[in-house]
Design a protein around this motif. Structure first.
Motif, PDB file in Angstrom:
ATOM      1  N   ILE A 307      -2.883 -30.088 -14.519  1.00  0.00           N
ATOM      2  CA  ILE A 307      -4.560 -30.552 -14.835  1.00  0.00           C
ATOM      3  C   ILE A 307      -4.670 -32.330 -14.778  1.00  0.00           C
ATOM      4  N   ILE A 308      -5.559 -32.618 -14.011  1.00  0.00           N
ATOM      5  CA  ILE A 308      -5.939 -34.218 -14.045  1.00  0.00           C
ATOM      6  C   ILE A 308      -7.161 -34.051 -14.747  1.00  0.00           C
ATOM      7  N   VAL A 309      -7.307 -35.064 -15.672  1.00  0.00           N
ATOM      8  CA  VAL A 309      -8.564 -35.306 -16.531  1.00  0.00           C
ATOM      9  C   VAL A 309      -9.011 -36.664 -15.953  1.00  0.00           C
ATOM     10  N   ILE A 310     -10.349 -36.246 -15.545  1.00  0.00           N
ATOM     11  CA  ILE A 310     -11.126 -37.455 -14.948  1.00  0.00           C
ATOM     12  C   ILE A 310     -12.432 -37.609 -16.224  1.00  0.00           C
ATOM     13  N   GLY A 311     -12.322 -38.592 -16.882  1.00  0.00           N
ATOM     14  CA  GLY A 311     -13.635 -38.700 -17.537  1.00  0.00           C
ATOM     15  C   GLY A 311     -14.035 -40.093 -18.146  1.00  0.00           C
ATOM     16  N   GLY A 312     -15.127 -40.002 -19.024  1.00  0.00           N
ATOM     17  CA  GLY A 312     -15.906 -41.343 -19.298  1.00  0.00           C
ATOM     18  C   GLY A 312     -16.681 -40.801 -20.611  1.00  0.00           C
ATOM     19  N   HIS A 313     -16.865 -41.626 -21.525  1.00  0.00           N
ATOM     20  CA  HIS A 313     -17.774 -41.275 -22.767  1.00  0.00           C
ATOM     21  C   HIS A 313     -19.390 -41.495 -22.101  1.00  0.00           C
ATOM     22  N   TYR A 314     -20.233 -40.559 -22.520  1.00  0.00           N
ATOM     23  CA  TYR A 314     -21.631 -40.474 -22.260  1.00  0.00           C
ATOM     24  C   TYR A 314     -22.530 -41.329 -23.335  1.00  0.00           C
ATOM     25  N   ASP A 315     -22.000 -41.214 -24.541  1.00  0.00           N
ATOM     26  CA  ASP A 315     -22.849 -41.874 -25.687  1.00  0.00           C
ATOM     27  C   ASP A 315     -22.693 -43.350 -25.749  1.00  0.00           C
ATOM     28  N   HIS A 316     -23.927 -44.028 -26.140  1.00  0.00           N
ATOM     29  CA  HIS A 316     -24.029 -45.299 -26.622  1.00  0.00           C
ATOM     30  C   HIS A 316     -24.460 -45.671 -27.895  1.00  0.00           C
ATOM     31  N   ASP A 317     -25.291 -46.744 -28.166  1.00  0.00           N
ATOM     32  CA  ASP A 317     -25.728 -46.907 -29.493  1.00  0.00           C
ATOM     33  C   ASP A 317     -27.218 -46.519 -29.900  1.00  0.00           C
ATOM     34  N   GLY A 318     -27.809 -45.945 -28.831  1.00  0.00           N
ATOM     35  CA  GLY A 318     -29.019 -44.816 -29.119  1.00  0.00           C
ATOM     36  C   GLY A 318     -30.127 -45.871 -29.521  1.00  0.00           C
ATOM     37  N   LYS A 319     -31.012 -45.350 -30.377  1.00  0.00           N
ATOM     38  CA  LYS A 319     -32.308 -45.592 -30.825  1.00  0.00           C
ATOM     39  C   LYS A 319     -32.268 -46.179 -32.060  1.00  0.00           C
TER      40      LYS A 319
END
Length: 524
Positions: A307-319
């Motif tokens: 397995i190769i994992v390609i990723g990145g976080h989707y969250d940020h600081d919001g409202k």
């Protein structure tokens, strides 16, 4: 005309030869400014409200990503679903109310409360003002005072000085440890076991204004990591602004300016009791919720178990509570967009019979901004054995030009950590760049002495801790980092696409080589 036709044929021939030698180039060209801008504009839109952890915008982002994975035909690897639920706990020190003589004050605006106690009420009819809170053989604000189970107010900054600005304690212009050693006053006062300490801090108002919601949002943990409740709570300390301090002192017919001038002029303590009713309810409050990692699997061919994992976080600081939205266009709508673009390119390659030999697991992580929690959860609860995970590619902020390169070469990327665990992965990375986008590979953050220590501050690090060779792709910090001004209009899409194509080439080469990258390094 004949010469022009010959030139066109020559160019076509050269391009065909290049594609034949590097089939990844054809699929890399599916990654475009138009498609990247489409995803990023949606993810960083007002509708998605900054994709905050535990917020509506975060949920909308996960639904959007999962729907894109489904459209690409990626397998849903979590028991037939794209979502891996991540159970989170938010522990925040909350002030349900804080009133002096019936007048309310607001945590995060007028004061900042700290402690480790469960929610409790404190009511009293007297506040003991103890000046600077100093207890020194040469000067003491609290000598002879009984502070046990009392509410006390102190000036947590500075110390008494004479007309020449000399410290009453040191006798020189050099101030004593009482005002130069952080929290010394608080630690000494707590030895007298008051039930509540009100500490006036001069710069608190400005700090709270700059910090916004971050001042009181608390800490996030994985539910599985929650510590046991504190069995021996410490006395509560409430840092207060001049607004609150002056209101209390006014009940005692004085003010901050008057009382400090009086202490300095007399060179004697001016401690006294203030008749004021204080009512407050404050303590640790725990909230439980779930945000998911979003996973999509593209199954490989003859090496599909790797397995190769390609990723990145989707969250940020919001409202924020006051309605301010932190769009996070670069951090990390850009990285999430890259994950979607790479997934589309690899899916098309597979549809045309040129799929990767190794399987690729595309992941967008939850709660990175809260402490790399989504990736931590995955690596501790993997859907596929980590022993079969050969590389982690992490994409976190690739859409801007950083301060370092702003007046120089924009054609760059920071490729962090490629050689930390695998010398082979570093070579693959460099060769992929040479045959694709030919960017400047800035390795400044690989220096173990670099003060930013960015290798340890994004999602790949949870994989690296498990011995999995990892690369963190990053375009660097800029003035709009973690501000409401990290917006789509500031994204440099032409260079972002060049970076995406380079990352695709690296992933392609890892996915299709005969031998997985060796774990042969152990660099700091």
């Amino acid at each position: 005309m004949k010469k022009l036709f010959s030139l066109i044929c020559l160019i076509s021939s050269i391009y065909s030869c290049a594609v034949a030698q590097n089939p990844a180039a054809r699929y890399a060209n599916l990654i475009t400014e138009e498609s990247s801008k489409k995803h990023l504009t949606i993810l960083a839109s007002v509708d998605f409200e900054g994709r905050g952890t535990g917020q509506k915008g975060g949920r909308l982002a996960t639904e959007y990503i999962a729907n894109e994975f489904k459209k690409l035909g990626l397998n849903a690897p979590v028991d037939g679903k794209y979502f891996q639920p991540v159970s989170l706990l938010k522990n925040s020190y909350q002030v349900k109310n804080f009133k002096i003589d019936g007048r309310p004050f607001v945590n995060g605006q007028d004061l900042l409360a700290l402690g480790n106690n469960e929610l409790k009420s404190i009511d009293d009819r007297e506040i003991i003002f103890i000046g600077y809170g100093i207890d020194d053989p040469k000067y003491s604000d609290i000598k002879g005072l009984d502070l046990k189970d009392k509410v006390v107010l102190l000036l947590n900054d500075k110390e008494p000085v004479d007309e020449q600005g000399k410290s009453i304690i040191t006798g020189t212009s050099k101030l004593s440890e009482w005002s130069t050693v952080r929290n010394k006053k608080i630690r000494e006062v707590l030895k007298h076991k008051p039930k509540l300490v009100l500490a006036y801090t001069e710069d608190l108002g400005t700090w709270l204004e700059n910090a916004g919601d971050r001042a009181t949002e608390g800490r996030f943990n994985l539910a599985q990591d929650q510590a046991a409740p504190e069995t021996n709570p410490m006395p509560i300390v409430v840092n207060i602004t001049d607004h609150v301090a002056n209101y209390i002192l006014n009940q005692g017919k004085t003010s901050l300016a008057n009382i400090t001038a009086k202490i300095n002029r007399s060179q004697k303590p001016q401690s006294f009791a203030i008749k004021a009713v204080i009512n407050t309810q404050l303590g640790i409050v725990t909230e439980q919720f779930t945000d998911p990692n979003v996973l999509g699997l593209l199954e490989g061919s003859d090496l599909k178990d790797e397995i190769i994992v390609i990723g990145g976080h989707y969250d940020h600081d919001g409202k924020s509570a006051n309605g301010t939205i932190f769009p996070g266009a670069d951090d990390n709508a850009s990285g999430t967009t890259a994950v979607l673009e790479l997934a589309r390119a690899f899916s098309q390659a597979k549809a045309e019979g040129n799929g990767p030999r190794r399987s690729i697991l595309f992941i967008t992580y939850a709660a990175e901004e809260k402490g790399l929690l989504g990736s931590k959860y995955y690596t501790e609860n993997p859907i596929f054995p980590l022993s079969n995970t050969v590389t982690c590619i992490n994409i976190d902020m690739i859409g801007r030009i950083d301060n370092k390169h702003l007046n120089g070469n924009h054609n760059y990327i920071h490729a962090i950590g490629a050689d930390k665990l695998s010398s082979e992965l570093a070579v693959i990375n460099k060769e992929a760049n040479a045959k694709s986008s030919q960017l400047e590979l800035d390795l400044m953050y690989d220096d173990p002495k670099d003060p930013m220590r960015l290798y340890y501050r994004s999602d790949h690090y949870n994989f690296a801790k498990k011995g999995i060779p990892s690369i963190f792709y990053f375009s660097g910090l800029h003035p709009h980092y973690h501000t409401p001004d990290d917006t789509v209009d500031k994204i440099d899409f032409p260079i972002m696409v060049k970076r995406e194509k380079f990352i695709f080439q690296t992933a392609w080469d890892v996915a299709n080589r005969d031998i997985k990258p060796a774990v042969d390094s152990e660099k700091e």
